[in-house]
Design a protein around this motif. Structure first.
Motif, short mmCIF file in Angstrom:
data_model
loop_
_atom_site.label_atom_id
_atom_site.label_comp_id
_atom_site.label_asym_id
_atom_site.label_seq_id
_atom_site.Cartn_x
_atom_site.Cartn_y
_atom_site.Cartn_z
N MET A 46 66.77 51.08 -0.41
CA MET A 46 66.58 51.91 0.75
C MET A 46 65.66 53.06 0.39
SD MET A 46 70.33 51.93 2.48
CE MET A 46 71.42 51.47 1.14
N SER A 47 64.97 53.57 1.38
CA SER A 47 64.01 54.62 1.10
C SER A 47 64.13 55.76 2.11
CB SER A 47 62.60 54.04 1.13
OG SER A 47 62.34 53.48 2.40
N ILE A 48 63.35 56.80 1.86
CA ILE A 48 63.36 57.97 2.73
C ILE A 48 63.10 57.52 4.17
CG2 ILE A 48 62.13 60.10 3.29
CD1 ILE A 48 61.60 60.39 0.26
N GLY A 49 63.90 58.03 5.08
CA GLY A 49 63.74 57.70 6.49
C GLY A 49 64.58 56.53 6.95
N THR A 50 65.24 55.82 6.01
CA THR A 50 66.09 54.70 6.41
C THR A 50 67.19 55.22 7.33
OG1 THR A 50 65.67 53.52 4.36
CG2 THR A 50 67.64 52.88 5.58
N ARG A 61 75.60 55.22 -1.35
CA ARG A 61 75.56 53.93 -0.64
C ARG A 61 74.38 53.06 -1.04
NH1 ARG A 61 76.55 55.06 4.78
NH2 ARG A 61 77.54 56.92 4.01
N SER A 62 73.33 53.64 -1.62
CA SER A 62 72.18 52.85 -2.07
C SER A 62 72.33 52.40 -3.52
CB SER A 62 70.89 53.68 -1.94
OG SER A 62 70.88 54.70 -2.91
N GLY A 63 73.40 52.85 -4.18
CA GLY A 63 73.58 52.57 -5.61
C GLY A 63 73.16 53.76 -6.45
N TRP A 64 72.49 54.72 -5.84
CA TRP A 64 72.06 55.96 -6.48
C TRP A 64 72.48 57.10 -5.57
CZ3 TRP A 64 70.11 55.32 -11.23
CH2 TRP A 64 69.55 54.07 -11.54
N VAL A 65 72.60 58.30 -6.12
CA VAL A 65 72.94 59.47 -5.31
C VAL A 65 71.71 59.87 -4.50
CG1 VAL A 65 73.67 61.87 -5.32
CG2 VAL A 65 74.61 60.28 -7.00
N LEU A 89 67.32 61.08 3.17
CA LEU A 89 66.33 62.14 2.95
C LEU A 89 65.63 62.07 1.60
CD1 LEU A 89 68.35 65.16 4.37
CD2 LEU A 89 66.60 63.79 5.55
N THR A 90 66.23 61.39 0.62
CA THR A 90 65.64 61.33 -0.72
C THR A 90 65.59 59.88 -1.19
OG1 THR A 90 67.80 61.64 -1.78
CG2 THR A 90 66.48 63.62 -1.37
N ASP A 91 64.80 59.66 -2.25
CA ASP A 91 64.69 58.33 -2.84
C ASP A 91 64.60 58.50 -4.35
OD1 ASP A 91 64.43 55.62 -3.15
OD2 ASP A 91 62.30 55.57 -2.66
N GLY A 92 65.69 59.01 -4.94
CA GLY A 92 65.70 59.27 -6.38
C GLY A 92 66.53 58.25 -7.13
N ARG A 93 66.61 58.45 -8.41
CA ARG A 93 67.39 57.56 -9.28
C ARG A 93 68.37 58.40 -10.10
NH1 ARG A 93 65.64 54.51 -6.17
NH2 ARG A 93 64.27 52.75 -6.51
N THR A 94 69.29 59.06 -9.40
CA THR A 94 70.27 59.93 -10.03
C THR A 94 71.66 59.36 -9.82
OG1 THR A 94 68.90 61.85 -9.53
CG2 THR A 94 71.19 62.28 -10.03
#
Length: 102
Positions: free
Chosen positions: A1-5, A56-60, A75-80
């Motif tokens: 999932m990405s920003i804006g989903t 929910r995306s597997g990352w915070v 709102l974000t697309d990070g790997r945290t």
């Protein structure tokens, strides 16, 4: 999932059997969702959006929820990953304990 989903509303409304008060659960995905850090406002100043973390995306990621409709937007697309996700709930005492690391 990405920003804006976009995500549809997940909220559930129930009534407390003891008090008769209406209760609303905002999220129900099979993932951790939690408010922002301690002294950071979670509700926007205009009272229209709730900002929260979710895994929910597997990352915070940060999400916003429209408090009128329940619709959510990523709102974000990070790997945290959150340290809370590393905790293990141990039955029956239900204490949170960090995992043993080798």
């Amino acid at each position: 999932m990405s920003i804006g989903t976009q995500h549809p509303p997940e909220w559930k409304t129930t009534t407390d059997p003891q008090t008769g008060r209406t209760l609303r659960q905002f999220t129900s995905a099979a993932a951790n969702s939690y408010p922002l850090y301690y002294f950071v406002d979670t509700i926007t100043p205009d009272g229209k959006m709730l900002i929260f973390h979710s895994e929910r995306s597997g990352w915070v990621q940060l999400y916003k929820m429209d408090l009128d409709t329940g619709a959510m937007t990523q709102l974000t697309d990070g790997r945290t990953r959150c340290w809370v996700g590393d905790l293990v709930r141990t039955p029956p005492a239900r204490h949170l304990q960090p995992p043993v690391r080798a």
